[in-house]
Enzyme design. Structure first.
Site, PDB file in Angstrom:
ATOM      1  N   GLY A  15       0.897  -0.973  -0.166  1.00 11.81           N
ATOM      2  CA  GLY A  15       0.345  -0.563   0.169  1.00 11.81           C
ATOM      3  C   GLY A  15       1.004   1.273  -0.116  1.00 11.81           C
ATOM      4  O   GLY A  15       1.584   1.097   0.769  1.00 11.81           O
ATOM      5  N   ARG A  29      18.532  10.908  -3.973  1.00 12.58           N
ATOM      6  CA  ARG A  29      20.014  12.520  -3.704  1.00 12.58           C
ATOM      7  C   ARG A  29      20.704  11.784  -3.007  1.00 12.58           C
ATOM      8  O   ARG A  29      22.567  11.974  -2.965  1.00 12.58           O
ATOM      9  CB  ARG A  29      19.669  13.702  -3.296  1.00 12.58           C
ATOM     10  CG  ARG A  29      18.455  13.415  -4.293  1.00 12.58           C
ATOM     11  CD  ARG A  29      18.050  15.262  -3.743  1.00 12.58           C
ATOM     12  NE  ARG A  29      17.859  15.360  -4.831  1.00 12.58           N
ATOM     13  CZ  ARG A  29      16.324  16.670  -4.843  1.00 12.58           C
ATOM     14  NH1 ARG A  29      17.012  17.240  -3.881  1.00 12.58           N
ATOM     15  NH2 ARG A  29      16.345  17.520  -5.777  1.00 12.58           N
ATOM     16  N   ARG A  76       0.994  -5.413  -6.150  1.00 17.87           N
ATOM     17  CA  ARG A  76       0.880  -7.203  -6.359  1.00 17.87           C
ATOM     18  C   ARG A  76       1.280  -7.186  -6.984  1.00 17.87           C
ATOM     19  O   ARG A  76       1.711  -6.985  -8.402  1.00 17.87           O
ATOM     20  CB  ARG A  76      -0.261  -7.171  -5.816  1.00 17.87           C
ATOM     21  CG  ARG A  76      -2.015  -6.577  -4.440  1.00 17.87           C
ATOM     22  CD  ARG A  76      -0.703  -6.331  -3.496  1.00 17.87           C
ATOM     23  NE  ARG A  76      -1.018  -5.448  -1.630  1.00 17.87           N
ATOM     24  CZ  ARG A  76      -1.098  -5.352  -0.458  1.00 17.87           C
ATOM     25  NH1 ARG A  76       0.471  -5.481  -0.370  1.00 17.87           N
ATOM     26  NH2 ARG A  76      -1.746  -3.795   0.037  1.00 17.87           N
ATOM     27  N   ASP A 107       5.544  -5.701   5.791  1.00 12.42           N
ATOM     28  CA  ASP A 107       5.928  -6.454   6.508  1.00 12.42           C
ATOM     29  C   ASP A 107       6.342  -7.533   5.202  1.00 12.42           C
ATOM     30  O   ASP A 107       6.440  -9.001   4.803  1.00 12.42           O
ATOM     31  CB  ASP A 107       5.636  -7.487   7.698  1.00 12.42           C
ATOM     32  CG  ASP A 107       3.927  -7.262   8.202  1.00 12.42           C
ATOM     33  OD1 ASP A 107       2.851  -6.730   6.536  1.00 12.42           O
ATOM     34  OD2 ASP A 107       3.258  -7.683   8.558  1.00 12.42           O
ATOM     35  N   THR A 130       3.735   2.583   6.028  1.00 11.33           N
ATOM     36  CA  THR A 130       2.778   2.394   5.608  1.00 11.33           C
ATOM     37  C   THR A 130       1.753   3.168   6.486  1.00 11.33           C
ATOM     38  O   THR A 130       2.377   3.623   8.045  1.00 11.33           O
ATOM     39  CB  THR A 130       2.583   0.752   6.582  1.00 11.33           C
ATOM     40  OG1 THR A 130       1.110   0.098   6.604  1.00 11.33           O
ATOM     41  CG2 THR A 130       3.707   0.450   7.820  1.00 11.33           C
ATOM     42  N   ASP A 132      -0.558   2.397   9.155  1.00  6.97           N
ATOM     43  CA  ASP A 132      -1.071   1.317   9.916  1.00  6.97           C
ATOM     44  C   ASP A 132       0.025   1.543  11.423  1.00  6.97           C
ATOM     45  O   ASP A 132      -0.880   1.424  12.380  1.00  6.97           O
ATOM     46  CB  ASP A 132      -1.309   0.352   9.550  1.00  6.97           C
ATOM     47  CG  ASP A 132      -2.676   0.255   9.209  1.00  6.97           C
ATOM     48  OD1 ASP A 132      -3.391   0.760   8.746  1.00  6.97           O
ATOM     49  OD2 ASP A 132      -2.662  -0.829   8.327  1.00  6.97           O
ATOM     50  N   ASP A 134       2.301  -0.251  12.563  1.00  4.83           N
ATOM     51  CA  ASP A 134       1.954  -1.563  12.489  1.00  4.83           C
ATOM     52  C   ASP A 134       3.034  -3.019  12.803  1.00  4.83           C
ATOM     53  O   ASP A 134       3.217  -4.401  12.627  1.00  4.83           O
ATOM     54  CB  ASP A 134       0.919  -2.615  12.503  1.00  4.83           C
ATOM     55  CG  ASP A 134       0.743  -2.795  10.615  1.00  4.83           C
ATOM     56  OD1 ASP A 134       2.077  -2.025  10.411  1.00  4.83           O
ATOM     57  OD2 ASP A 134       0.218  -3.852  10.375  1.00  4.83           O
ATOM     58  N   ARG A 159     -16.814  16.896  13.670  1.00  7.50           N
ATOM     59  CA  ARG A 159     -17.924  17.895  15.322  1.00  7.50           C
ATOM     60  C   ARG A 159     -18.293  18.621  15.589  1.00  7.50           C
ATOM     61  O   ARG A 159     -19.067  18.639  16.478  1.00  7.50           O
ATOM     62  CB  ARG A 159     -16.344  17.522  16.464  1.00  7.50           C
ATOM     63  CG  ARG A 159     -17.118  17.631  17.721  1.00  7.50           C
ATOM     64  CD  ARG A 159     -15.489  17.914  18.690  1.00  7.50           C
ATOM     65  NE  ARG A 159     -15.190  16.505  19.123  1.00  7.50           N
ATOM     66  CZ  ARG A 159     -15.539  15.415  19.689  1.00  7.50           C
ATOM     67  NH1 ARG A 159     -16.862  16.148  20.885  1.00  7.50           N
ATOM     68  NH2 ARG A 159     -14.982  14.880  20.213  1.00  7.50           N
ATOM     69  N   ARG A 167     -26.720  14.188  18.024  1.00  7.05           N
ATOM     70  CA  ARG A 167     -26.057  13.100  17.101  1.00  7.05           C
ATOM     71  C   ARG A 167     -24.720  12.307  17.675  1.00  7.05           C
ATOM     72  O   ARG A 167     -24.292  13.145  18.421  1.00  7.05           O
ATOM     73  CB  ARG A 167     -25.646  13.380  15.859  1.00  7.05           C
ATOM     74  CG  ARG A 167     -26.745  13.794  14.902  1.00  7.05           C
ATOM     75  CD  ARG A 167     -26.158  14.262  13.081  1.00  7.05           C
ATOM     76  NE  ARG A 167     -27.735  14.561  12.539  1.00  7.05           N
ATOM     77  CZ  ARG A 167     -27.952  15.097  11.082  1.00  7.05           C
ATOM     78  NH1 ARG A 167     -25.722  15.664  11.246  1.00  7.05           N
ATOM     79  NH2 ARG A 167     -28.997  14.964  10.649  1.00  7.05           N
ATOM     80  N   MET A 174      -7.979   3.855   9.382  1.00 11.18           N
ATOM     81  CA  MET A 174      -8.299   2.215   8.765  1.00 11.18           C
ATOM     82  C   MET A 174      -7.292   1.891  10.613  1.00 11.18           C
ATOM     83  O   MET A 174      -6.965   2.379  11.336  1.00 11.18           O
ATOM     84  CB  MET A 174      -7.185   2.747   8.029  1.00 11.18           C
ATOM     85  CG  MET A 174      -7.911   2.685   6.509  1.00 11.18           C
ATOM     86  SD  MET A 174      -6.774   2.863   5.079  1.00 11.18           S
ATOM     87  CE  MET A 174      -7.324   2.524   3.616  1.00 11.18           C
ATOM     88  N   ARG A 176      -6.865  -2.461  10.253  1.00 10.03           N
ATOM     89  CA  ARG A 176      -7.174  -4.085  10.686  1.00 10.03           C
ATOM     90  C   ARG A 176      -7.003  -5.376  11.022  1.00 10.03           C
ATOM     91  O   ARG A 176      -7.473  -5.388  11.879  1.00 10.03           O
ATOM     92  CB  ARG A 176      -6.790  -4.499   8.606  1.00 10.03           C
ATOM     93  CG  ARG A 176      -7.898  -5.660   9.088  1.00 10.03           C
ATOM     94  CD  ARG A 176      -7.045  -6.013   7.520  1.00 10.03           C
ATOM     95  NE  ARG A 176      -5.933  -7.144   7.068  1.00 10.03           N
ATOM     96  CZ  ARG A 176      -4.973  -6.239   6.269  1.00 10.03           C
ATOM     97  NH1 ARG A 176      -5.028  -5.461   5.267  1.00 10.03           N
ATOM     98  NH2 ARG A 176      -3.844  -6.733   6.197  1.00 10.03           N
ATOM     99  N   MET A 259      -9.273   8.074   2.373  1.00 10.38           N
ATOM    100  CA  MET A 259      -8.464   9.551   2.745  1.00 10.38           C
ATOM    101  C   MET A 259      -7.407   9.759   3.307  1.00 10.38           C
ATOM    102  O   MET A 259      -6.608  10.534   2.850  1.00 10.38           O
ATOM    103  CB  MET A 259      -9.682  10.978   2.795  1.00 10.38           C
ATOM    104  CG  MET A 259     -10.370  10.412   4.405  1.00 10.38           C
ATOM    105  SD  MET A 259     -11.368  11.387   4.858  1.00 10.38           S
ATOM    106  CE  MET A 259     -13.129  11.236   4.077  1.00 10.38           C
TER     107      MET A 259
END
Length: 328
Positions: A15, A29, A76, A107, A130, A132, A134, A159, A167, A174, A176, A259
């Site tokens: 990704g 460089r 991929r 990874d 990445t 994430d 992670d 907000r 509300r 994101m 997972r 996004m």
């Protein structure tokens, strides 16, 4: 004795994340600074198999430090999972005179690099890219800081409308397998509750938190949910469950999606990418291989690729405690 390196290949895989272009720029460089060649490999390992290479110099990476995504593209590659595909990739690198690789990705990308090295003794260094965050062996991956700022900015806007009405917003971000974005952005944006895959807080805890918010006089609430959270099968099922218990709330769902991966990288990510790129190239020139460059205690450090792949990026439990206190 390690082979003399005269040309380094750089690729982005998996990704995309903000900061990848800044890392490409840094690698190119740094190669120029040390008077060695640099080859950009397009579309990750698939481009390596197809020989989709381009010689790169300092001017070929002008004006990309501020751009999201990756100019080298990403894809991929099922072919790279086969011995035949990796053999084609190796032959193309030899033909192009490439002596070592810098792999920017996660990874999965590092696993491919490690396997390629074991088969062909080809020097590789990884740069973690990445959103994430992670990957073991670094406090920050490329794109994580930018994604956090993007999420906080969006939640701030949500907000405004949440507080204008009665509300409850369930905001899915994101993550997972890791809740770093949800936890940090949730605290930064003042969320009433944060749900992450590392901690199964349960539906009862969520409902109890919402009751306390109501009793404390809050007319609106923000709940930030990592996409991998186990509390419900989907955020929309969770919405139905909350509505059945709190009919007075107008429950809305916002799935932020891709996004979070886009946009200009933050200053932090640009500086981190520059530091990691320099360390990656200079590590290869020093004869090092099978390492990932990362940030530990604000210092650039090397972690064996195998550890980076197999290790687990731990959530900061103190931040969970902070989030509980802040939601009172």
């Amino acid at each position: 004795m390690s082979k003399t390196i005269k040309k380094i290949g750089v690729l982005t895989s998996g990704g995309d994340s903000p900061g990848m272009n800044a890392a490409i720029r840094s690698v190119v460089r740094t190669c120029a600074f040390h008077n060695i060649g640099c080859v950009g490999i397009y579309r990750g390992y698939q481009g390596m198999i197809e020989g989709d290479f381009k010689e790169m110099g300092p001017r070929s990476v002008n004006n990309i430090v501020n751009k999201g995504g990756t100019i080298l593209k990403s894809a991929r590659s099922m072919d790279f999972k086969t011995p035949e595909g990796r053999e084609k990739a190796y032959n193309n690198l030899v033909k192009a005179g490439v002596d070592a690789l810098v792999v920017i990705g996660g990874d999965g990308s590092f696993t491919g690099a490690l396997l390629f090295n074991s088969e062909y003794n080809f020097p590789v260094i990884g740069i973690p890219g990445t959103i994430d965050n992670d990957i073991f062996g670094t406090s920050h991956t490329l794109g994580y800081d930018t994604a956090l700022n993007t999420v906080v900015d969006v939640i701030d806007k949500i907000r405004d409308t949440a507080s204008s009405h009665n509300r409850l917003f369930l905001i899915e971000v994101m993550g997972r397998d890791a809740g770093h974005i949800a936890l940090n952005a949730g605290i930064g944006a003042g969320a009433e509750e944060i749900l992450i895959p590392e901690e199964d807080l349960g539906l009862d805890r969520l409902l109890d938190s919402l009751r306390k918010s109501k009793a404390a006089g809050k007319s609106s609430s923000i709940v930030v949910i990592a996409e991998g959270d186990k509390i419900g099968k989907t955020v929309f099922e969770l919405k139905d469950y909350v509505e059945s218990n709190f009919p007075e709330y107008d429950v809305r769902v916002s799935v932020l999606g891709h996004m979070q991966r886009g946009g200009a990288p933050s200053c932090f990510d640009r500086v981190l990418a520059s530091r990691l790129g320099v360390k990656a190239v200079e590590s290869l020139l020093e004869g090092k291989s099978n390492f990932m460059v990362g940030l530990l205690c604000d210092k650039i450090a090397l972690t064996p690729l195998e550890q980076a792949i197999k290790g687990h990026s731990e959530i900061d439990m103190e931040l969970l405690r902070v989030s509980d206190i802040m939601s009172i």
